[in-house]
Structures are given as C-alpha cells and as structure tokens.
Design a protein around this motif. Sequence first.
Motif, mmCIF file in Angstrom:
data_model
loop_
_atom_site.group_PDB
_atom_site.id
_atom_site.type_symbol
_atom_site.label_atom_id
_atom_site.label_comp_id
_atom_site.label_asym_id
_atom_site.label_seq_id
_atom_site.Cartn_x
_atom_site.Cartn_y
_atom_site.Cartn_z
ATOM 1 N N TYR A 16 0.837 -1.204 0.000
ATOM 2 C CA TYR A 16 0.000 0.000 0.000
ATOM 3 C C TYR A 16 0.870 1.251 0.000
ATOM 4 O O TYR A 16 1.933 1.291 0.617
ATOM 5 N N LEU A 17 0.377 2.274 -0.710
ATOM 6 C CA LEU A 17 1.011 3.591 -0.717
ATOM 7 C C LEU A 17 0.040 4.609 -0.148
ATOM 8 O O LEU A 17 -1.177 4.496 -0.331
ATOM 9 N N ILE A 18 0.583 5.614 0.520
ATOM 10 C CA ILE A 18 -0.217 6.786 0.882
ATOM 11 C C ILE A 18 0.230 7.924 -0.033
ATOM 12 O O ILE A 18 1.431 8.190 -0.164
ATOM 13 N N ILE A 19 -0.715 8.541 -0.697
ATOM 14 C CA ILE A 19 -0.392 9.663 -1.582
ATOM 15 C C ILE A 19 -0.989 10.912 -0.945
ATOM 16 O O ILE A 19 -2.207 11.009 -0.756
ATOM 17 N N LYS A 20 -0.126 11.832 -0.582
ATOM 18 C CA LYS A 20 -0.571 13.087 0.048
ATOM 19 C C LYS A 20 -0.808 14.093 -1.074
ATOM 20 O O LYS A 20 0.131 14.600 -1.671
ATOM 21 N N THR A 21 -2.074 14.331 -1.374
ATOM 22 C CA THR A 21 -2.378 15.193 -2.508
ATOM 23 C C THR A 21 -3.757 15.833 -2.335
ATOM 24 O O THR A 21 -4.591 15.343 -1.583
ATOM 25 N N ASN A 22 -3.973 16.938 -3.010
ATOM 26 C CA ASN A 22 -5.298 17.564 -3.130
ATOM 27 C C ASN A 22 -5.248 18.455 -4.366
ATOM 28 O O ASN A 22 -4.220 18.539 -5.053
ATOM 29 N N LEU A 23 -6.339 19.127 -4.659
ATOM 30 C CA LEU A 23 -6.408 19.930 -5.883
ATOM 31 C C LEU A 23 -5.335 21.015 -5.884
ATOM 32 O O LEU A 23 -4.658 21.241 -6.885
ATOM 33 N N PHE A 24 -5.170 21.688 -4.721
ATOM 34 C CA PHE A 24 -4.177 22.752 -4.601
ATOM 35 C C PHE A 24 -2.775 22.214 -4.858
ATOM 36 O O PHE A 24 -1.981 22.811 -5.578
ATOM 37 N N ARG A 25 -2.488 21.017 -4.255
ATOM 38 C CA ARG A 25 -1.172 20.402 -4.438
ATOM 39 C C ARG A 25 -0.960 20.043 -5.906
ATOM 40 O O ARG A 25 0.132 20.193 -6.441
ATOM 41 N N TYR A 32 4.321 7.880 -0.048
ATOM 42 C CA TYR A 32 4.905 7.234 1.134
ATOM 43 C C TYR A 32 4.504 5.762 1.163
ATOM 44 O O TYR A 32 3.325 5.442 0.979
ATOM 45 N N PRO A 33 5.462 4.873 1.398
ATOM 46 C CA PRO A 33 5.104 3.459 1.521
ATOM 47 C C PRO A 33 4.526 3.176 2.909
ATOM 48 O O PRO A 33 5.067 3.626 3.907
ATOM 49 N N ILE A 34 3.416 2.465 2.970
ATOM 50 C CA ILE A 34 2.871 2.075 4.279
ATOM 51 C C ILE A 34 3.792 1.018 4.865
ATOM 52 O O ILE A 34 4.118 0.036 4.196
ATOM 53 N N PRO A 35 4.273 1.201 6.088
ATOM 54 C CA PRO A 35 5.197 0.224 6.684
ATOM 55 C C PRO A 35 4.647 -1.195 6.626
ATOM 56 O O PRO A 35 3.443 -1.417 6.740
ATOM 57 N N GLU A 36 5.566 -2.132 6.465
ATOM 58 C CA GLU A 36 5.202 -3.534 6.282
ATOM 59 C C GLU A 36 4.326 -4.062 7.412
ATOM 60 O O GLU A 36 3.419 -4.867 7.198
ATOM 61 N N LEU A 37 4.576 -3.591 8.628
ATOM 62 C CA LEU A 37 3.819 -4.046 9.787
ATOM 63 C C LEU A 37 2.333 -3.731 9.656
ATOM 64 O O LEU A 37 1.482 -4.473 10.159
ATOM 65 N N PHE A 38 2.011 -2.623 8.967
ATOM 66 C CA PHE A 38 0.606 -2.223 8.797
ATOM 67 C C PHE A 38 0.080 -2.567 7.408
ATOM 68 O O PHE A 38 -1.115 -2.426 7.145
ATOM 69 N N GLY A 39 0.961 -2.961 6.505
ATOM 70 C CA GLY A 39 0.560 -3.150 5.109
ATOM 71 C C GLY A 39 0.168 -4.562 4.764
ATOM 72 O O GLY A 39 -0.126 -4.861 3.608
ATOM 73 N N ASP A 40 0.155 -5.472 5.772
ATOM 74 C CA ASP A 40 -0.175 -6.865 5.452
ATOM 75 C C ASP A 40 -1.663 -7.057 5.190
ATOM 76 O O ASP A 40 -2.063 -7.932 4.425
ATOM 77 N N LYS A 41 -2.515 -6.221 5.813
ATOM 78 C CA LYS A 41 -3.963 -6.320 5.616
ATOM 79 C C LYS A 41 -4.521 -4.929 5.347
ATOM 80 O O LYS A 41 -4.055 -3.941 5.904
ATOM 81 N N LYS A 42 -5.594 -4.893 4.541
ATOM 82 C CA LYS A 42 -6.173 -3.606 4.195
ATOM 83 C C LYS A 42 -6.704 -2.886 5.432
ATOM 84 O O LYS A 42 -6.549 -1.667 5.569
ATOM 85 N N PHE A 66 -3.721 0.574 -3.249
ATOM 86 C CA PHE A 66 -3.261 -0.821 -3.264
ATOM 87 C C PHE A 66 -2.382 -0.999 -4.496
ATOM 88 O O PHE A 66 -2.834 -0.811 -5.629
ATOM 89 N N THR A 67 -1.103 -1.344 -4.294
ATOM 90 C CA THR A 67 -0.149 -1.328 -5.417
ATOM 91 C C THR A 67 -0.178 -2.598 -6.262
ATOM 92 O O THR A 67 0.558 -2.688 -7.233
ATOM 93 N N ARG A 68 -0.997 -3.578 -5.868
ATOM 94 C CA ARG A 68 -1.016 -4.819 -6.654
ATOM 95 C C ARG A 68 -2.073 -4.778 -7.752
ATOM 96 O O ARG A 68 -2.206 -5.719 -8.519
ATOM 97 N N SER A 69 -2.830 -3.686 -7.839
ATOM 98 C CA SER A 69 -3.775 -3.511 -8.947
ATOM 99 C C SER A 69 -3.048 -2.875 -10.131
ATOM 100 O O SER A 69 -1.906 -2.418 -10.001
ATOM 101 N N VAL A 70 -3.726 -2.819 -11.297
ATOM 102 C CA VAL A 70 -3.096 -2.237 -12.492
ATOM 103 C C VAL A 70 -2.771 -0.770 -12.261
ATOM 104 O O VAL A 70 -1.658 -0.308 -12.506
#
Length: 878
Positions: free
Chosen positions: A796-805, A814-824, A845-849
Amino acid sequence: MLESLRLLQFIFPWRSYQAELLKHFNSHIEDHHFHVIAPPGSGKTILGLEIVRKLGKKTLVLAPTLTIRNQWEDRLQSFFTENCDFKPYSFDIKSPSDITFSTYQSLHAFYKTFEDKNDYYQFFKSHNIETLVLDEAHHLKNAWWNCLMDLKRNSQFYIVSLTATPPYDSSRAEVSKYFTLCGEVDDEIAVPDLVREKDLSPHQDFVYFSKPEDLEINFIVDYRRNIADFKDELLKDQTFINFLIEHRFYKNPNWHLDELYSNTEYFSAILIFLYACGFEIDHQKLEVLGFDKQEMIQFPELDLHWLGILFQNILVSDREQLIEQEKYVSTLEKRLRRLHVFERNTVDFIGEQRLYKSLSNSPSKLKSIVSIVNAERKSLKADLRCVILTDYIRKEFLNIKVEEIEDIDKIGVLPIFQYIRHFCDKPEELAVLSGSIVILHQSILSAFETIESLDGFSFSPLQIDASFLLVTPKGISKNSIVSVITQLFEAGNIKVLIGTKSLLGEGWDAPSINSLILASFIGSFVSSNQMRGRAIRKDVKAPNKTGNIWHLACVDPTALDGGKEVDTLKRRFEAFVGVTNSTIPFISNGFERLNIPDEIPTESIETLNASTIKRATKRILITEKWNNAIGKGTKLTKEVKILHSGKRPFKAQKQVYYFDALRFFVVELFFTMMLFYVEFVAQSFHLILQRGVFYFIYALLAAFVGVFGYKLLKALKLFIRHGYLYKKIGKMGLAILDTLDELGYITSGRANISVNSYVLGKGDVVCNLVGANALENSLFAKALSELLEPIESPRYLIIKTNLFRKRLDVENFYPIPELFGDKKENAIVFQKHWKSYLGKSKLLFTRSVEGRKLLLKARLFHVYNAFKEVTKEVMVWK
C-alpha cells in the motif's frame, strides 16, 4: 514443585539489575513466556537457572553448542549447590532427568527419528517436561525451528528465552517467527547497566587501517581503470545504444506493463543509460508511467550500480526474452567475463566480491596485528592478555622457511602465528589454540604439568622453530586441552593466544582478556557481538581492567570512504553499544561514535593509526568516559536518524528534504525585498509627487508581484512539499505510534509514551519514543525507517495530494510500513491516524493495475536515492 529443584538455592547475592529483573518475574510469566535480552557477562545462565528453580518443573535446556551446554551444568553445580552434588540431571535428550541439558542440533536429530510426530509430542508429555529454556535462540537454523514450533503447538510449556542479540536485523518473517516462539521481550539488561555495576569492564573499539601491498593496489587500479574504459566505450557504442532503443520496454512500453511494473529497476536503468548517452528520452514513454507532459524527470548519474542492474537483467534475468539477440548478448557476456565482472551468473562492476576477497585477505593485516601486539605489550607489560580470533587455520603455513614469512599472502591462525613469532618480542609468551592445531612454547611445559599430566599428550617440535611444540591429545577430549590452555592464559604463562572464531568466539570464558584483535570477516552481527563479549567480561583478579577491541580494515585506495571493508565494519558496529570518542562522551551504537573521518585517503593511514594507538594506551580515560556517559542516562532507547544530505536533491526526492532550504530562502527573500523596496522608493519618488500615494502603492505592488511572484510561488511549493522536516517527522511518528497502539502492539500504555523529534547540529533529524519498552521502540523505529526510505515494493502507498497540491505539481508518495501493510484493515487504521496528524491522503493498493502504475511513478521519483542511506536506526543511552 520438584523436590530436587526446591532444594536448589542461589548461594551468592544477586546483582541489582538481576534482582530487579527477577522481581517482576511473576507478572511476566503469566503468558507462559519469559523473554530476556542481556549481554555477555550479565549472568544469563544463572538467571535462567533461577527461573527454572522458581517454576519447579521438569526442564529441557537447549543451547547452541556443546561448550555452552556444559556451562549450564557447571553453573548449576557451582552457584546453586554447596558441594556440586546435584544428581538428577542428564545430557542425553533420550533419557531426560529433572533438568536435561542438550543442544538444538540434538533435539532436531531426535525429532527426525519419529515417523509419527504424535509419538514425539507424547515423549515429552510422558516424561512430564513442562519447561523449555532456549539459550541464544537467534542461533536456530531454519530446519531447527520445526521441531520446536511443533512441540509448542502440541504441548503446553513454560518457555524461557535468553539472548544477547535478538535478530532485529533479520527479515520480517524471521523476526515474526522468533517472537512467536519466544514471546515478546519482557525485560532487557543493557551494557551500560553492567558497566555501572562493575559487572562488565569499561571498553572501547578501535579500528586499525592498513594500506594494500603495491601488487594489490596495482590490481585494484587496473580493475577500476578497465571498467571505466568499458563504460566510456559503451556510452559511444551505437550498436549497444540501438539494442536498448529496440528493447521491448523502451520501444513498446504499453505492451509490457506487467513486466515493467514488476521490474522497475531494469526499466529505470535503460532510461538512465540512454539519457547518459545524450539520447533524448521520448516523453511518451514516461506518460505510461503516470507522468504528465510538463513533468520533467531529472535522471541520476549512470554509476556502476545502475550499470550492474542493466547488465544483470540483460545477461541473466531477461535473457530468455532476448533470444533473437542472443548472438549479440553472448558477445557482451564474453566482454564482461574478460573484465571479471560476470561470474556465477552475477554482474558486479563494483568488484565487491573480487576486490573484497583480495582486501580481506591482505597480508598488510598481518603487519597491523604485529603493530597492535607490540603497542599493547609496551603499554600493559606483564598484564597483557591478548587474544586474536580469525576464521581459518591455513595449515599450509605451519612449516615455512624464515625467508618465506614475508611472502605469506593469506590471513589465518598460522600466518598470524608466524608473523608474531618472527616480528614480535617475547615469542615464548605466544600460543595457538584451534580445533585441530595447538602450539605451545616449550618454556611453559612445567606450568602445563601442574595442571594436567604430560602423559596424556604428545609434543612434537616444529620444523621451523624447535622451541615451539605441536600438542596432540592422546585419546583425550578436545575440551581438556582447551581447559589447560585457558588456565595457562589466565595465569599469564601465555600472554598472546591465537585461535579460531569457531572455537573461542562464543562460550569460551577467559575473563583476563584485555586486548582482543578481531581478524575475522565472516559472520553476522550476532557472532561479532559474541566475540566482543570475550573481552569485556570483568576480571575479579584485575578490578581496574579495561578491554580494547581491535578491528582490522584494509583500505581500498580507489574509494574515498575506504571501500567495502570499512563498509562491512560500519554494518557490524550497528550491533555494538559503546562510548563515543567525542569530547563530551555519550553511549551509542554505530561506527560514528569512533569519530573516524568519512574519507580515508591512503596517505593519512599512518597518522590515523598513530592517533588510535595513542588513544588505546590511555586506558584510564576509557574508564572515565564510561563513568561520565553512564551518568547521563537510565536506559537504552532506539531512535531513527534521518541523515542530512549535503547535496540539494532533485524533484524526485519529494517526500524528505534533507536541509532546511525554506529557511535560507526566506532570509534571502527578505533581504532582497528590503533592497528592492529602498531602490523602488528612490527611483519612484516622483510618482508620489505627480500621481499621489495610492498610485505609488499600486505601482509598488505590481512591481513586487512581477519581481517576486515566481519566488513566492516557489517558496510556497517548498513549504507545502517539505515544511519543517523535524516537525513533519514528529507527526509521522505520532501516526505510527497511534497505529501501533490501536493494533495492540503497545503494552506499556499509550498515555505513558510520547514521540520526540529534533534536529542535530549537522542537520540530521532524530526521532524516538520516550517511555516505550525495547520491542515497542524497535517496531516504531522499523516502521518509521520504512516510511522514509526510498520506495521499493510496498502493498500500500499513501499519496498526500489535493487539488491545490496538484496545481502546484506537488505529490508526495509514502510506503505504508510492512507491519501495517499486510492487511487492508490495518492500512486503513494507519491512514486514519495519518489524516489526523498530516491531513488528507489517498490509500492505494499497489497490486492492482492502477496501483502498479503509480508505484512505478513513485519509485522513479526516488530513483536518485536508490543506493543512498537515507535513515539509520541508532541505540542511545538516555
């Protein structure tokens, strides 16, 4: 409680930290686990035996080696009985007693004898074994886990785990397996605790550098020159350039998206190479990765890392897909083989294996050992107790001629023996102790005979020097000769002892060691720490003992930072906690505490070594530094250091900004604006007279926007993108801490823990937990490091974004740390806490297209940093 265990009693007073640990035993054992981290010298074995006594159940004690297994029985008899008369014990796992001492290997062999594993479980139940003691469980090999995990799943045991070095640096799967077996860490005894209580000696690590021999330097320089020439030729090689242009990834990226997403480094390497050739990258190729037309990627330099990735794929990973070009690929392979950069299906332009092997065995280290031994003898005189540990014996050097000694080209027990015998004073104080070769000087035979009868051994004079004797036991166990040599060393009959790491590196006990030379370059953090443990034990006969631990490194003259050997040492030092060499000392792990320059040119080696020897002889200062540093803290805390980078990073490095560019920019803008204001007023004074004050103000604002509009926009983007780094890191830390708490990883109580984030003098940002236990600290540090490191392949990735950005072209990945990224659901918990501290974001979710596409874009944003150290986990006494 078993009657035999009830009669046991510890016959000495407990040390303060041992008593403190045992005080909380009842609460810790409620979950049937008691897991303790304690360094060598802290009395782990005695603590383990006291816990066994308290539990009062039939017990199986498992140790990594026979030597350590035997120590358990010895400590039981010596410390828990008045007359060494405890009888109900066994060394045979097949015939257990009230306490059975065995090894992990023996248990594994026993496990394999059962075809029906139910009989294996039943064996332990029928013998009423209810307690398992795991000594140094980090030693468990993969195959050995099964028999223990099987046993734990099918029977109820109290599990007592004792270790000096938990495998925190292992993979997540191995760490998880370790804690599943041993339970969470209940308590920890730190090295400073032991030094403060005078249960470990004050000590210091020293690095002695050597310069390669002329032959080695020529070999390295030629190797580097040949590779540089190859790279220069390749950049002009139109055939190779066309080969890459016609590669399916570059020619038709849309047709190969799945491959691209699964091997982003390969595609990056192709683009970086073509860019380095001066080839203009078609932006359509980047659009498929999610980059807009106006977005420009600043490609990193084509260094040997990227060249290696490119050819590793061409010659190995991607070769089957390049079958039509096999003839050309074969010619490339031949060129690389001639350069010795392609061997065993691995491409290595850096020369890590080839050059490292040459430097790690450099005979220059033999001269280093001679210099250290001479300096230590001069300083300590009759008190010298020096041990030299290495990896191999090298029997071919046993009987070489005197004139051949300087031609020795390998490190090993016998090469070291020959050098010290020939080049050092008082060779009669020298001995060799290894599994297959034992050498003594004839002058100590009488002392030998007072310990053990000479009849049990044969003594053969060496051909090269008849005053030295090769000692061979006659049908007597190896442990007997080890015991005799150890006693001779302790008594001072032997002052310099050379041995193998495998025999003396762990479990061997000789408290008088005050100088340890590690001539070993094989092994993990764990074994390095165990070897150091030999030199830092206290010696009751020498209460003012200090231990010097010497590390050897042969410098690569073509690398400013010293090369691979220095890099290996730096990694080793992550496992060592010690006092710094700074004016105001503190206790920390890591290589930096030695204050060795970042750059080590070969011409400064002699000066550096002379300074090191001078510092090593001032042993009283080492003790003073420990005493001063210990008073500044109460426990070891793990913290994350975000390393300062002197070079301004390009756009791809958005998520972390390593120097406060905004602060300097605002100062510059302020002074420029003041200058502009004064000049404008001076030049436009007539406007006030002709048109009035309001017209003047409108003109001033228009001119100001015209001159400073772009700079203000740039400053705004910098602030949105980076802000003040230490504050942002602190908020990230809070998001991680609250997630750990919600997911049940925090056992110390969330209210008792806070996040501390601040800037060090050099610009590094440090972040740590205050009030957390060892496991909580470790989980926090690992998660924060993963969050800040260049993106690899998170779920999983976290993308910090909005219209202004988006309008300002600012997106942070930012990559979600492995400890928290095992389950949605865990990733969503993290996103929730992220939002409360750092604002809105998208979870991907980075495993999708679509996810793979954005993951590749995120990775390319960090491609510039792919081989740099961005963060570092540090242990500090606070």
